[in-house]
Design an enzyme around this catalytic site. Structure first.
Site, PDB file in Angstrom:
ATOM      1  N   LYS A  33      44.786  33.289  56.272  1.00  0.00           N
ATOM      2  CA  LYS A  33      44.659  32.965  54.849  1.00  0.00           C
ATOM      3  C   LYS A  33      44.290  31.495  54.637  1.00  0.00           C
ATOM      4  CE  LYS A  33      45.638  37.080  53.284  1.00  0.00           C
ATOM      5  NZ  LYS A  33      45.361  38.008  54.396  1.00  0.00           N
TER       6      LYS A  33
HETATM    7  C1  LIG Z   1      45.113  41.805  49.527  1.00  0.00           C
HETATM    8  C2  LIG Z   1      46.327  41.631  50.394  1.00  0.00           C
HETATM    9  N1  LIG Z   1      47.532  41.931  49.893  1.00  0.00           N
HETATM   10  C3  LIG Z   1      48.650  41.779  50.616  1.00  0.00           C
HETATM   11  C4  LIG Z   1      48.600  41.303  51.905  1.00  0.00           C
HETATM   12  C5  LIG Z   1      49.868  41.187  52.688  1.00  0.00           C
HETATM   13  O1  LIG Z   1      50.114  39.870  53.061  1.00  0.00           O
HETATM   14  P1  LIG Z   1      51.176  39.513  54.175  1.00  0.00           P
HETATM   15  O2  LIG Z   1      50.531  39.768  55.507  1.00  0.00           O
HETATM   16  O3  LIG Z   1      51.486  38.061  53.952  1.00  0.00           O
HETATM   17  O4  LIG Z   1      52.355  40.381  53.954  1.00  0.00           O
HETATM   18  C6  LIG Z   1      47.375  40.966  52.472  1.00  0.00           C
HETATM   19  C7  LIG Z   1      47.312  40.472  53.854  1.00  0.00           C
HETATM   20  O5  LIG Z   1      46.348  40.506  54.546  1.00  0.00           O
HETATM   21  C8  LIG Z   1      46.200  41.125  51.688  1.00  0.00           C
HETATM   22  O6  LIG Z   1      44.995  40.820  52.195  1.00  0.00           O
END
Ligand SMILES: Cc1ncc(COP(=O)(O)O)c(C=O)c1O
Length: 392
Positions: free
Chosen positions: A193
């Site tokens: 990210k």
């Molecule tokens: C659109 C979206 N929502 C939620 C997430 C979940 O994030 P995390 O891996 O921090 O839980 C991601 C992770 O890639 C994502 O791309």
């Protein structure tokens, strides 16, 4: 598609997709955690929350160990559960949908706009029922959703807005930061990210009582200042006030986040530059390139996605990806549409034909490397690899 023996990049220089740019400041701050022994939730988490809140011009920020946790607790804090419906996009990571299910609610999908790849408010409205409690939009690739349209629907139908801003740290819509349109804005600091802490997440909220509830839910349901119980101010008893979760962020993660956030704008400028170089370099190719950012918005440039239509390129999306990998360029897919995943198809009976735009994008999309870590040479190699793959 050409397959000459010598790849554009040598195997020892394989370009890892989404590799983060980590500076000396991050290393020193992590070392400080190790030397002081404060590894868990402590002062660095509090500082990162404060810095992030200030950057996003939000009232309150609560750090978590992932965006998935942030979404889950936001849905719970919105008092959404069994019998309720939440509308989201089929063009998202499974976490957006899973979080709704973790809260015991029913996910409902509304297809995306074929140009912006974002949830279409007209389709959202068509899905609203008496049970709908919230809209959970995803600002895909860092491009803001139509927040006027979604905000109007939320107001008209009395719905909560829970924004999934995993791609959208730097994104604004008509001058306002995304993640501040409703009561919950959820962010990810996963490795790939725009601000990376390994794993990590954050919720922004305009309300102090909501922030307090989120803090309690994120730490076993213990009263909010529980982390202070080990300071030199003396032992403090905590109270368990509800059945919470173990979703708190650690200081080691925040140590990375604090310095990543300081460089967020410089990194954004570099990704914008790479994005623009790609747009120019690929304009003569038979690919569909990302639509330019809309007037009055700021794109976070999290993902650079092209569509590979085999009828135009003569090569399938998967063969295109295979060829780039053989050139030692790492690529990604964001995302195959949720209804093509077997679990959801079986559980909810969702049919891909009901979500044609996201299904078609999901079959053609490829994400090329777009990290501030990329050197000019790396960017050049990506371009060469794409052109070689398409025989251009
Ligand atoms: C659109 C979206 N929502 C939620 C997430 C979940 O994030 P995390 O891996 O921090 O839980 C991601 C992770 O890639 C994502 O791309």
């Amino acid at each position: 598609m050409t397959n000459t023996a010598r790849p554009v990049r040598s195997p020892d220089k394989f370009l890892v997709f989404g590799s983060p740019l980590i500076g000396e400041e991050e290393k020193r701050e992590v070392l400080d955690c190790l030397e002081t022994g404060w590894l868990g939730t402590g002062p660095k988490v509090a500082r990162f929350e404060q810095d992030f809140r200030a950057y996003k011009q939000a009232a309150f920020a609560v750090a978590m160990n992932s965006c998935t946790a942030a979404l889950h607790l936001s849905i719970l804090a919105a008092d959404i559960g069994p019998g309720d419906e939440v509308i989201t996009t089929p063009l998202t990571f499974c976490a957006s949908v899973n979080a709704i299910m973790h809260a015991g609610a029913q996910p409902v999908l509304a297809d995306v706009d074929p140009t912006t790849f974002n949830i279409d408010p007209v389709r959202v409205e068509a899905q609203i029922t008496k049970r709908t409690k919230a809209i959970l939009p995803v600002h895909f690739a860092g491009r803001p959703c139509d927040m006027d349209g979604l905000g109007m629907l939320a107001k008209k139908h009395g719905l909560q807005l829970i924004e999934d801003c995993a791609h959208a740290i730097e994104t604004t819509y008509k001058g306002k930061h995304v993640g501040t349109f409703g009561e919950f804005g959820c962010f990810s600091f996963y490795v790939t990210k725009n601000v990376a802490t390994g794993e990590g997440g954050m919720v922004l909220t305009p309300r102090e009582d909501t922030a307090n509830r989120l803090k309690i839910l994120a730490l076993h349901g213990m009263s909010k200042d529980a982390w202070k119980r080990f300071t030199d101010e003396g032992y403090k008893h905590y109270q368990v006030v509800e059945c919470g979760f173990k979703y708190n962020m650690m200081d080691i993660q925040a140590a990375l986040g604090i310095h990543q956030l300081r460089r967020v704008e410089a990194n954004w400028r570099r990704r914008q530059e790479i994005w623009q170089i790609y747009q120019r370099a690929f304009q003569d190719l038979p690919l569909t390139l990302p639509a330019p950012p809309e007037e009055g918005t700021r794109h976070a440039y999290h993902l650079y996605t092209v569509l590979v239509d085999s009828e135009r390129t003569g090569v399938s999306r998967d063969a295109f990806m295979g060829a780039l990998t053989a050139e030692n360029v790492g690529v990604g897919v964001h995302y195959r549409s949720i209804p093509v995943q077997p679990y959801y198809a079986e559980r909810f009976g969702w049919k891909p034909r009901d979500y044609p735009n996201s299904v078609s994008i999901g079959e053609q999309t490829v994400s090329l490397p777009l990290s501030a870590k990329l050197t000019d040479e790396d960017v050049h190699d990506v371009i060469q690899a794409v052109r070689k793959t398409l025989g251009a």
